[in-house]
Design an enzyme around this catalytic site. Structure first.
Site, PDB file in Angstrom:
ATOM      1  N   ASP A  24     -10.155  54.752   0.827  1.00  0.00           N
ATOM      2  CA  ASP A  24      -9.206  54.427   1.892  1.00  0.00           C
ATOM      3  C   ASP A  24      -9.919  54.205   3.218  1.00  0.00           C
ATOM      4  O   ASP A  24     -10.403  55.148   3.840  1.00  0.00           O
ATOM      5  CB  ASP A  24      -8.176  55.549   2.036  1.00  0.00           C
ATOM      6  N   ASP A  38      -7.545  46.751   5.251  1.00  0.00           N
ATOM      7  CA  ASP A  38      -7.231  48.065   4.705  1.00  0.00           C
ATOM      8  C   ASP A  38      -7.412  48.049   3.195  1.00  0.00           C
ATOM      9  O   ASP A  38      -6.727  47.313   2.490  1.00  0.00           O
ATOM     10  CB  ASP A  38      -5.790  48.434   5.057  1.00  0.00           C
TER      11      ASP A  38
END
Length: 422
Positions: A100, A306
């Site tokens: 992440d 992302d």
């Protein structure tokens, strides 16, 4: 943080294999696999949450000056799809973590944590009592005070069960919480991050992280693995290549590469009050080599990259232009009903070969990334882009990053792309 990377191969870089969560190379494959509709729902919620956060800051500043990183944690949503296995503790215990770049704090589920407080995972919970190098972060330390600046409370629990406490508020309502700690993190043979700061989780309220053992935080703040793993050289530099299919493997590389000649670079931008996002400035989009008519002002607030979001969401005007051009280029194939919020889907039944036009994204400085069928144009027969519903901010998800090595150079204030890397 006095954290050193010991025994790193190639002097300043170490590589960790990456796998798709549902592929045969994934340790959590087949464990609680999400239905497609649920995956799309989570992904949409994550995207909308990030864009709402970004929309609160309408000023971008080019990183021509030194970057000031506040002592607070960023937030993200829990629909990440790529995992890496590392070792935690002494002796090292395998932990499969979700990659992440949208959050900075790494955390794992730890004992004690009963079934009502922790979600099911494939591997046993990490037991800090079995690690000779484990140590909780003291309440009166600078590390604890820095962590507490971005979360509720003062960093120390009142009941005395934990020392320096952390609590992450994810947009889904999940609130992983526990004790801020240090331990040895093994990234590969001989590559150990000493005194790695992470969250030892004892309470994952409403958390659903799909059988993984926790989250590997690669955001821009000091708690990130990107900063901790390379304190001596190459600090704040890492790259990843997300594999295109479940049967292939990508990599996460920490530290600066020796040769960057194969990369194209664009400046890394910073929002005034949301500095944990990796944000870039697009300047153009092309379909099959044809430049789309998108006013430059559409991109004035940039896009966020992302790894934890699957699909890419563009500003409304940009997406409308992309959809029109893509449908025109794919006119020989019949349209299929929308799938969730994906409204440009095709029926390829009876077609032995399908020709998919290249979608090219150009960023400030002239860096152009060409996306084809293997690197992120289609997902399950649908265009892997949708409208963010926002005229200011967009987001580049993991599908649009497949096969491309994305290099994040925080000290150099730039992001690079190398195509065909995995």
């Amino acid at each position: 943080m006095s954290v050193l990377l010991a025994g790193t191969p190639h002097a300043n870089r170490v590589s960790v294999p990456l796998a798709h969560r549902n592929g045969p190379c994934s340790p959590v494959r087949g464990k609680g696999e999400l239905p497609r509709a649920e995956m799309l729902r989570r992904d949409r919620e994550r995207t909308e949450y990030i864009i709402r956060r970004a929309s609160r800051s309408r000023r971008l500043q080019d990183n021509n000056d030194a970057v000031s990183v506040p002592t607070q944690l960023g937030s993200s949503y829990d629909s990440q799809e790529y995992v890496a296995t590392v070792g935690l503790g002494t002796p090292a215990v395998p932990q499969t973590l979700i990659l992440d770049t949208g959050s900075s704090l790494t955390w794992v589920q730890c004992k004690p944590c009963n079934s009502s407080q922790c979600y099911p995972q494939r591997l046993p919970l990490f037991d800090p009592n079995t690690s000779s190098s484990y140590s909780p972060v003291p309440c009166d330390s600078q590390e604890c005070r820095a962590l507490a600046a971005g979360i509720d409370g003062d960093g120390c629990t009142s009941d005395g069960d934990w020392g320096c406490a952390y609590e992450i508020h994810y947009g889904s309502g999940a609130t992983p919480a526990g004790e801020y700690s240090t331990d040895a993190l093994t990234l590969g043979p001989g590559a150990i991050v000493k005194r790695f700061h992470f969250g030892c989780g004892h309470h994952q309220q409403r958390g659903k992280f799909d059988m993984a053992d926790g989250v590997l935080g690669l955001g821009r703040l000091p708690q990130s693995l990107a900063w901790q793993a390379s304190a001596r050289r190459g600090g704040g530099v890492f790259s990843h290549c997300l594999p295109p299919t479940g049967v292939s493997t990508g990599f996460l590389a920490l530290g600066a590469p020796h040769d960057t000649s194969a990369f194209v670079f664009t400046p890394l931008l910073t929002m005034d009050d949301q500095p944990w996002f990796y944000q870039l400035m697009p300047t153009a989009i092309s379909v099959a080599g044809q430049l789309l008519d998108i006013p430059p002002a559409v991109f004035r607030e940039g896009v966020i990259t992302d790894s934890g979001t699957v699909l890419s969401a563009l500003q409304e005007t940009a997406y409308t232009a992309l959809r029109t051009a893509f449908r025109s280029a794919m006119a020989e194939y019949p349209l299929a009903p929308p799938v969730g919020h994906l409204d440009t889907c095709f029926n390829f039944t009876g077609y032995d070969n399908v020709t998919v036009p290249t979608v090219s994204l150009t960023f400030r400085g002239g860096a152009t990334v060409h996306l084809d069928a293997s690197s992120g144009v289609l997902m399950d027969g649908c265009l892997a882009f949708w409208s963010s519903g926002d005229e200011y901010t967009g987001l580049i998800g993991s599908v649009s990053q497949r096969t491309i090595e994305v290099l994040y150079d925080m000290p150099g204030r730039k992001v690079g792309f190398r195509t065909g890397a995995c």
